[in-house]
Design a protein around this motif. Sequence first.
Motif, mmCIF file in Angstrom:
data_model
loop_
_atom_site.group_PDB
_atom_site.id
_atom_site.type_symbol
_atom_site.label_atom_id
_atom_site.label_comp_id
_atom_site.label_asym_id
_atom_site.label_seq_id
_atom_site.Cartn_x
_atom_site.Cartn_y
_atom_site.Cartn_z
ATOM 1 N N LYS A 178 0.831 -1.217 0.000
ATOM 2 C CA LYS A 178 0.000 0.000 0.000
ATOM 3 C C LYS A 178 0.858 1.256 0.000
ATOM 4 O O LYS A 178 0.537 2.248 -0.639
ATOM 5 C CB LYS A 178 -0.948 -0.024 1.200
ATOM 6 C CG LYS A 178 -2.062 -1.047 1.009
ATOM 7 C CD LYS A 178 -3.047 -1.012 2.150
ATOM 8 C CE LYS A 178 -4.238 -1.923 1.838
ATOM 9 N NZ LYS A 178 -4.976 -2.284 3.056
ATOM 10 N N GLU A 179 1.965 1.173 0.737
ATOM 11 C CA GLU A 179 2.907 2.304 0.775
ATOM 12 C C GLU A 179 3.412 2.637 -0.647
ATOM 13 O O GLU A 179 3.544 3.789 -1.017
ATOM 14 C CB GLU A 179 4.072 1.870 1.672
ATOM 15 C CG GLU A 179 5.115 2.896 1.997
ATOM 16 C CD GLU A 179 6.250 2.212 2.806
ATOM 17 O OE1 GLU A 179 5.973 1.321 3.652
ATOM 18 O OE2 GLU A 179 7.414 2.562 2.561
ATOM 19 N N LEU A 180 3.659 1.591 -1.449
ATOM 20 C CA LEU A 180 4.137 1.811 -2.820
ATOM 21 C C LEU A 180 3.028 2.310 -3.738
ATOM 22 O O LEU A 180 3.289 2.818 -4.828
ATOM 23 C CB LEU A 180 4.704 0.512 -3.418
ATOM 24 C CG LEU A 180 5.980 -0.067 -2.828
ATOM 25 C CD1 LEU A 180 6.435 -1.275 -3.646
ATOM 26 C CD2 LEU A 180 7.107 0.957 -2.789
ATOM 27 N N GLY A 181 1.780 2.138 -3.316
ATOM 28 C CA GLY A 181 0.656 2.562 -4.156
ATOM 29 C C GLY A 181 0.285 1.540 -5.218
ATOM 30 O O GLY A 181 -0.185 1.893 -6.305
ATOM 31 N N LEU A 182 0.499 0.275 -4.914
ATOM 32 C CA LEU A 182 0.163 -0.780 -5.877
ATOM 33 C C LEU A 182 -1.351 -0.971 -5.976
ATOM 34 O O LEU A 182 -2.087 -0.645 -5.036
ATOM 35 C CB LEU A 182 0.801 -2.109 -5.431
ATOM 36 C CG LEU A 182 2.323 -2.119 -5.452
ATOM 37 C CD1 LEU A 182 2.862 -3.323 -4.684
ATOM 38 C CD2 LEU A 182 2.837 -2.138 -6.894
#
Length: 389
Positions: free
Chosen positions: A341-345
């Motif tokens: 989620k941090e990477l925005g996947l």
Amino acid sequence: MLGNFAYCNPTKLYFGEESLQYLNTELPKYGKNVVLVYGGGSIKKNGIYDEVLEILNKNGKNVAEISGVMPNPTLEKLYEGVEIARNHKVDLLLAVGGGSVCDYSKAVSVSVHCDEDPWEKYYLKFEEPDCEIIPVGCVLTMVGTGSEMNAGAVITNHESRMKIGHVFADENIMPRFSILNPKYTLTLPHYQMVSGIYDIFNHICEQYFSGEDDNTSDYISEGLMKSLIHSSRIANKNDQDYEARSNIMWTATWALNTLVAKAKSTDWMVHMLGQAVGAHTDATHGMTLSAVSLPYYRYIMPYGLAKFKRFAVNVWDVDASGKTDEQAALEGLAAMESWMKELGLVMNLSELGATSDMVEEIADSTLVMDGGYKILDHNEIVKILRESL
Ligand code: NZQ
Ligand code: ZN
């Protein structure tokens, strides 16, 4: 370690900011007729096309082009490229692009001198080539697939809604050389960068989550995953960070250049689900994987609990003391989820255009592999896809 194996990877790599100059070392080894293969035009915008063409001209090559190779290259495009390569009496296919361009060039390379239909022979019957193979060289511009140092070639047939990867056994299908300049990846859109990062991570998972034996590969995999998580966080904040991007590039190559799969079983079910989704939506490869991963891993976790606990402790630094194996393993998957989620996947299939009424058809076109912790039946595939929506 279990099993017997042969290991040979003939791809010569040139890595770093100065690596393109080594095209001058490689080109004289091949005949005059080069087909330059590239995608939708990013290499023209960022100047790589001009740099490569200048070196080709300096080396006296007679150059034809296959341009417009799309992400998830299609069978129609393969037929078109084979014609161009045949007419040019090609001696070398030079792929300048990402996994799509590199995969596509390998598919052309085994089809130029093949009398049979390549889809039928290589993708439905999974046969090996019995004709001359045209050498492929690669200048990599997008990081993720590992195509620069493996014999995989994925082709999509829109008519039959099938996306099939053939990982050829013949190492002559691997690129003869690949030029890896991390600088070339700095113009990638953020979406493609993180998609590639997850593709790398999942390649490692596919080879890690299988088997119960003690083997060197799992230790290598844990190191690769830790390096990738570390560098991905830096690149996610600053995608112009050369050091992080160069580490990611190198990790991608080692994640899928055949090494870590040696002497152990492998899974590949996330890729089978992702490819079936890709065949129906044409979505970006890495994002098809991120969308199905957690429902899949949470479902198979009880069947491979020891490895999932090890993953939590060794990759995500979960403190397992005082916890059941299941609690520790779930904590590992939760840590993986927050990193994703941090990477925005993309975390669900709806975002990629898949709908509830497509699920049965996607499930029907999912190839079932038998190397993972649980061999899925149709209903289980449907359940995982529905949870991924
Ligand atoms: O086409 P252009 O204009 O070049 O744009 C591409 C494309 O739109 C763009 N891009 C690439 N380098 C760039 C850039 N944009 C700006 N600056 C740059 N430096 O990125 C987009 C995606 O490129 P693509 O090559 O499609 O991405 P990727 O490397 O992820 O390749 C995906 C294909 O590889 C297959 C996938 O299924 C998919 O078909 N795979 C191949 C594997 C193998 N050979 O082992 C394994 C993988 O699991 C995967 O299945
Ligand atoms: Zn992949």
